[in-house]
Design an enzyme around this catalytic site. Structure first.
Site, PDB file in Angstrom:
ATOM      1  N   LEU A 221      10.663 -13.332 -13.212  1.00  0.00           N
ATOM      2  CA  LEU A 221      10.209 -11.729 -13.051  1.00  0.00           C
ATOM      3  C   LEU A 221       8.912 -11.877 -12.099  1.00  0.00           C
ATOM      4  O   LEU A 221       8.384 -12.754 -11.738  1.00  0.00           O
ATOM      5  CB  LEU A 221       9.925 -11.488 -14.591  1.00  0.00           C
ATOM      6  CG  LEU A 221      11.073 -11.356 -15.514  1.00  0.00           C
ATOM      7  CD1 LEU A 221      10.554 -11.137 -17.118  1.00  0.00           C
ATOM      8  CD2 LEU A 221      12.302 -10.739 -15.366  1.00  0.00           C
ATOM      9  N   GLY A 222       8.876 -10.508 -11.811  1.00  0.00           N
ATOM     10  CA  GLY A 222       7.583 -10.080 -11.079  1.00  0.00           C
ATOM     11  C   GLY A 222       8.025  -9.763  -9.618  1.00  0.00           C
ATOM     12  O   GLY A 222       6.976  -9.413  -8.845  1.00  0.00           O
ATOM     13  N   GLY A 223       9.259  -9.990  -9.267  1.00  0.00           N
ATOM     14  CA  GLY A 223       9.438  -9.347  -7.848  1.00  0.00           C
ATOM     15  C   GLY A 223       8.767 -10.221  -6.666  1.00  0.00           C
ATOM     16  O   GLY A 223       8.282 -11.514  -6.981  1.00  0.00           O
ATOM     17  N   THR A 224       8.872  -9.609  -5.650  1.00  0.00           N
ATOM     18  CA  THR A 224       8.284 -10.262  -4.360  1.00  0.00           C
ATOM     19  C   THR A 224       6.868 -10.350  -4.583  1.00  0.00           C
ATOM     20  O   THR A 224       6.311 -11.500  -4.124  1.00  0.00           O
ATOM     21  CB  THR A 224       8.380  -9.019  -3.021  1.00  0.00           C
ATOM     22  OG1 THR A 224       9.938  -8.736  -3.105  1.00  0.00           O
ATOM     23  CG2 THR A 224       7.634  -9.543  -1.865  1.00  0.00           C
TER      24      THR A 224
ATOM     25  N   GLU B 210       1.850  -8.654  19.415  1.00  0.00           N
ATOM     26  CA  GLU B 210       2.030  -7.463  18.851  1.00  0.00           C
ATOM     27  C   GLU B 210       2.672  -6.574  19.879  1.00  0.00           C
ATOM     28  O   GLU B 210       2.397  -6.461  21.007  1.00  0.00           O
ATOM     29  CB  GLU B 210       0.921  -6.906  18.252  1.00  0.00           C
ATOM     30  CG  GLU B 210       0.937  -5.280  17.983  1.00  0.00           C
ATOM     31  CD  GLU B 210       1.749  -4.876  16.969  1.00  0.00           C
ATOM     32  OE1 GLU B 210       1.787  -5.458  15.889  1.00  0.00           O
ATOM     33  OE2 GLU B 210       2.686  -3.866  17.169  1.00  0.00           O
TER      34      GLU B 210
ATOM     35  N   HIS C 238     -28.079  -1.048  -6.754  1.00  0.00           N
ATOM     36  CA  HIS C 238     -28.887  -1.759  -5.379  1.00  0.00           C
ATOM     37  C   HIS C 238     -29.137  -3.505  -6.033  1.00  0.00           C
ATOM     38  O   HIS C 238     -29.582  -3.678  -7.084  1.00  0.00           O
ATOM     39  CB  HIS C 238     -29.938  -1.335  -5.108  1.00  0.00           C
ATOM     40  CG  HIS C 238     -30.792  -2.066  -3.780  1.00  0.00           C
ATOM     41  ND1 HIS C 238     -30.468  -1.968  -2.744  1.00  0.00           N
ATOM     42  CD2 HIS C 238     -31.768  -2.884  -3.994  1.00  0.00           C
ATOM     43  CE1 HIS C 238     -31.299  -3.034  -2.098  1.00  0.00           C
ATOM     44  NE2 HIS C 238     -32.135  -3.489  -2.897  1.00  0.00           N
TER      45      HIS C 238
ATOM     46  N   ARG D 204      16.309 -12.894  -9.396  1.00  0.00           N
ATOM     47  CA  ARG D 204      15.561 -13.970  -9.372  1.00  0.00           C
ATOM     48  C   ARG D 204      15.351 -14.811 -10.538  1.00  0.00           C
ATOM     49  O   ARG D 204      15.597 -14.265 -11.815  1.00  0.00           O
ATOM     50  CB  ARG D 204      14.030 -13.507  -8.836  1.00  0.00           C
ATOM     51  CG  ARG D 204      13.730 -13.909  -7.848  1.00  0.00           C
ATOM     52  CD  ARG D 204      12.195 -13.406  -7.657  1.00  0.00           C
ATOM     53  NE  ARG D 204      12.136 -12.279  -6.600  1.00  0.00           N
ATOM     54  CZ  ARG D 204      11.805 -12.630  -5.305  1.00  0.00           C
ATOM     55  NH1 ARG D 204      11.690 -13.627  -4.948  1.00  0.00           N
ATOM     56  NH2 ARG D 204      11.654 -11.580  -4.373  1.00  0.00           N
TER      57      ARG D 204
ATOM     58  N   ASP E 124       9.640  -0.324  -3.111  1.00  0.00           N
ATOM     59  CA  ASP E 124       9.771  -0.419  -1.872  1.00  0.00           C
ATOM     60  C   ASP E 124      11.052   0.212  -1.172  1.00  0.00           C
ATOM     61  O   ASP E 124      11.088   0.391  -0.047  1.00  0.00           O
ATOM     62  CB  ASP E 124       9.777  -1.767  -1.603  1.00  0.00           C
ATOM     63  CG  ASP E 124       8.265  -2.566  -1.298  1.00  0.00           C
ATOM     64  OD1 ASP E 124       7.365  -1.850  -1.579  1.00  0.00           O
ATOM     65  OD2 ASP E 124       8.354  -3.689  -0.900  1.00  0.00           O
TER      66      ASP E 124
END
Ligand code: FAD
Ligand code: NAI
Length: 470
Positions: A40-43, A203, A449, A37, A313
Site C-alpha cells: 500500500l502507499g502508492g507512488t 531542459e 531566535h 501493487r 494526481d
C-alpha cells in the site's frame, strides 16, 4: 440484504486513496480499497516521496563529509560510500511505512482488494475476478511517468531510467544526463551528483523549475551550477541510442538549430507525469477525460458520472502527495454527508534539495497578472539567508525568503523561500495565507531566535518598511 457490498470503494491506495479509505471508515462507512501493487502507499511511499527523501538525506551526509562542509566545522572525515547499505536504509524506510498503512487499514476495518480494478458499471468494479459493488466509487489511481518519444526507458538495464530506476541504481554513474529540469530531475540529479556522478541537466525551457517564482528559479539555477550540475537550457532531446552500457543522446536548441550529441552512462527521463487511467474501464461508465488526460471534478470531487468521484494526481492541480491526502479526507467527508474543504489556492510546494526550495500562494508574475498587469498593486520584499543568524552560523548562507503582498490591503499573496529548511518554514507561510494574514501580522509575530524562520519575519518587515538585519 444491503443493496451494495460497500458504502465506498476506493481505487488506488496512494496518499489520495488510502487517506480517503481511512477517513471514510473513521466516519462509520463500510470501505474497501483496491490496489494492484504488492504494497500500500502508492507512488509516494513506494517509489516517490519516501525513497527519494531517504536517498536525499543519506547523500546529503555523504556530500557534507566529502565536500569539506564537515571539515569546516572541525570534523575531519574521509567518507567511503557503501551504496548497498544506503539502498538498504531506503528499502527499510519504505517497508516500515507501507506496512504502517496495512496496519491502519486493519485497525480501521478497511478491506484491501488486491489487484487491478476495472469498472463494469458506475457501482460495480471488477478486481482480480471478483465483482465488488459500492454506493460510491472514488478513483485515486495516481499518475506515472510521461514517456519521451525516441527515448525508451528500461529500468532493468539501468542505462535509460525513470525516477523509479534512478532511485535504485546499483552503482554511481560516471555521467548522468537528466532530461527535465523539474522537481524529479533536480532532486535525483542532486542525489547522484553528491555521490560522485557528473550530472548534466537538459531542459526544454530557458529556466528550470516551471511554476515557481522567477527570482527563485534564477537563484536556484545559480546554486545548482555552483554545486557542479551542468545545464543545457532551451534544449530538446530528439533521440537516444543505447549500445551496451552507454547512451548517446541527440539534441538541438528548442527554437531550432544545429543538433549535437552527448554521451552518458545513465539517462534519467523526468519530463513530467500523467494520470493513470489505462485499463480502468472508463469507457464502460462513459467517463471522458479532459485534454490533459485528467478526470474533471467539481468541488465535491464528483465526476460527470453519478456515484463516481476522483482525487489526487489523476485530477487537475499540482501532483503532490499532501494535495492528494487533503482531497482524500475531503472526499470522504462529502460522501459521509459532511462538507469537505481543500483550499487549492494554498498548497505548498517543496523541492528537497540542499538548500530546499519552497513556495506557497502566488508567484510575483501571477500576482501582477491578477492585478491586471499593475506592478504597483503588489509589494514584495526579499530577505537573504546570509543575513539570518542561524543560517550563517550553520554555514548555510544560500537563499532568501520573499514575501509578496497586496499593496492596498497588505494581505500576503505568496511566500517563496530558498533555505536549508525551507520545506519546514513554508508551513508557517501556508498557515498565514490560510488565515488571510497581512505582512504586518507576520512582521509583528514573535519568532524564536536564532531560527531560520526569522527570515520570514524579516522579509515581512521588509514589506512593511525595513527589516533590522540588512
Ligand atoms: P499514487 O500515489 O500514484 O497512487 C495511486 C495508486 O493507485 C498506485 O499505487 C497504483 O498502483 C494504484 N492503481 C492505479 N490504477 C489502479 C487500478 N486500476 N486498480 C488498482 N490500483 C490501481 N509529492 C510530494 O508531495 N512530495 C514529495 O517529496 C514527492 N516526491 C516524489 C518523488 C518522486 C520520485 C515521484 C515520482 C513523485 C513524488 N511526489 C512527491 C508526488 C507524489 O508521489 C504524488 O503526488 C502522490 O503519490 C499522488 O498520490 P495519489 O494517491 O493521487 O496517487
Ligand atoms: P516537472 O513537471 O516538475 O518537470 C518536468 C520538466 O521537464 C519541466 O521543467 C519541463 O519543462 C521539462 N521538459 C518537458 N519536456 C521536455 C523535453 N522533451 N526535454 C527537456 N525537458 C523537458 O516533472 P517531474 O520532475 O517529472 O515531476 C513529476 C511530478 O512529480 C511533478 O509534478 C511534481 O509535482 C511531482 N514531484 C514532486 C516532488 C516534490 O514535491 N518534492 C518530488 C518529485 C516529484
Amino acid at each position: 440484504m444491503a443493496e451494495y457490498d460497500y458504502d465506498v470503494l476506493i481505487i488506488g491506495a496512494g496518499p489520495g486513496g488510502y487517506v480517503a479509505a481511512i477517513r471514510a471508515a473513521q466516519l462509520g462507512l463500510k470501505v474497501a480499497c483496491a490496489e494492484s501493487r504488492e504494497t500500500l502507499g502508492g507512488t509516494c511511499l513506494n517509489v516517490g516521496c519516501i525513497p527519494s527523501k531517504a536517498m536525499l538525506h543519506a547523500s546529503e551526509y555523504f556530500d557534507a563529509a566529502a565536500n569539506g562542509a564537515m571539515a569546516d566545522m572541525g570534523i575531519d572525515v574521509t567518507p567511503k560510500l557503501n551504496l548497498p547499505k544506503m539502498h538498504e536504509q531506503r528499502i527499510d524506510a519504505v517497508e516500515g511505512l507501507t506496512k504502517g498503512i496495512e496496519f491502519l487499514f486493519k485497525k480501521n476495518k478497511v478491506d484491501w482488494k488486491k489487484g487491478h480494478a476495472k469498472f463494469v458499471d458506475a457501482h460495480t468494479v471488477e478486481v482480480a475476478g471478483e465483482k465488488v459493488t459500492a454506493k460510491e466509487v472514488v478513483i485515486a489511481t495516481g499518475s506515472s511517468v510521461t514517456p519521451l518519444p525516441g527515448v525508451e526507458v528500461d529500468n532493468t538495464k539501468g542505462v535509460v531510467v525513470d525516477s523509479t530506476g534512478a532511485l535504485e541504481l546499483p552503482k554511481v554513474p560516471k555521467h548522468m544526463v537528466v532530461i527535465g529540469g523539474g522537481v524529479i530531475g533536480l532532486e535525483l540529479g542532486s542525489v547522484w551528483r553528491r555521490l560522485g556522478a557528473k550530472v548534466t541537466c537538459i531542459e526544454f525551457l530557458d529556466q528550470i523549475l516551471p511554476g515557481m517564482d522567477d527570482d527563485v528559479r534564477k537563484e536556484s539555477l545559480k546554486i545548482f551550477k555552483k554545486q557542479g550540475i551542468e545545464f543545457k537550457l532551451g534544449t530538446k532531446v530528439t533521440g537516444c541510442t543505447v549500445k551496451g552500457k552507454k547512451a548517446t543522446l541527440a539534441m538541438e536548441p528548442a527554437a531550432g538549430g544545429d543538433s549535437e550529441t552527448l554521451e552518458a552512462d545513465c539517462v534519467l527521463v523526468a519530463i513530467g507525469r500523467r494520470p493513470n487511467v489505462d485499463g480502468l474501464g472508463l469507457d464502460n461508465i462513459g467517463l471522458e477525460l479532459n485534454k490533459r488526460g485528467q478526470i474533471e471534478i467539481d468541488h465535491e470531487f464528483r465526476t460527470a458520472v453519478d456515484g463516481v468521484r476522483a482525487v489526487g494526481d489523476c485530477v487537475p492541480g499540482p501532483m503532490l502527495a499532501h494535495k492528494a491526502e487533503d482531497e482524500g479526507i475531503a472526499v470522504a467527508e462529502w460522501i459521509a454527508g459532511q462538507t469537505g474543504i481543500v483550499n487549492h489556492d494554498v498548497i505548498p510546494g517543496v523541492v528537497y534539495t540542499m538548500p530546499e526550495i519552497a513556495g506557497v500562494g502566488l508567484t510575483e508574475a501571477e500576482a501582477v497578472e491578477k492585478a491586471g498587469g499593475d506592478k504597483k498593486a503588489i509589494k514584495t520584499s526579499k530577505f537573504p539567508m546570509m543575513a539570518n543568524s542561524r543560517a550563517k552560523t550553520n554555514h548555510e548562507p544560500d537563499g532568501f525568503v520573499k514575501v509578496i503582498a497586496d499593496a492596498e490591503t497588505d494581505r500576503v499573496l505568496g511566500v517563496w523561500a530558498i533555505a536549508s529548511v525551507a520545506g519546514t518554514m513554508i508551513a508557517e507561510a501556508a498557515l498565514g495565507l490560510e488565515f488571510g494574514a497581512t505582512s504586518e501580522d507576520i512582521a509583528y509575530t514573535c519568532h524564536a531566535h536564532p531560527t531560520h524562520s526569522e527570515a520570514l519575519k524579516e522579509a515581512a518587515m521588509g514589506v512593511q518598511g525595513k527589516p533590522i538585519h540588512v
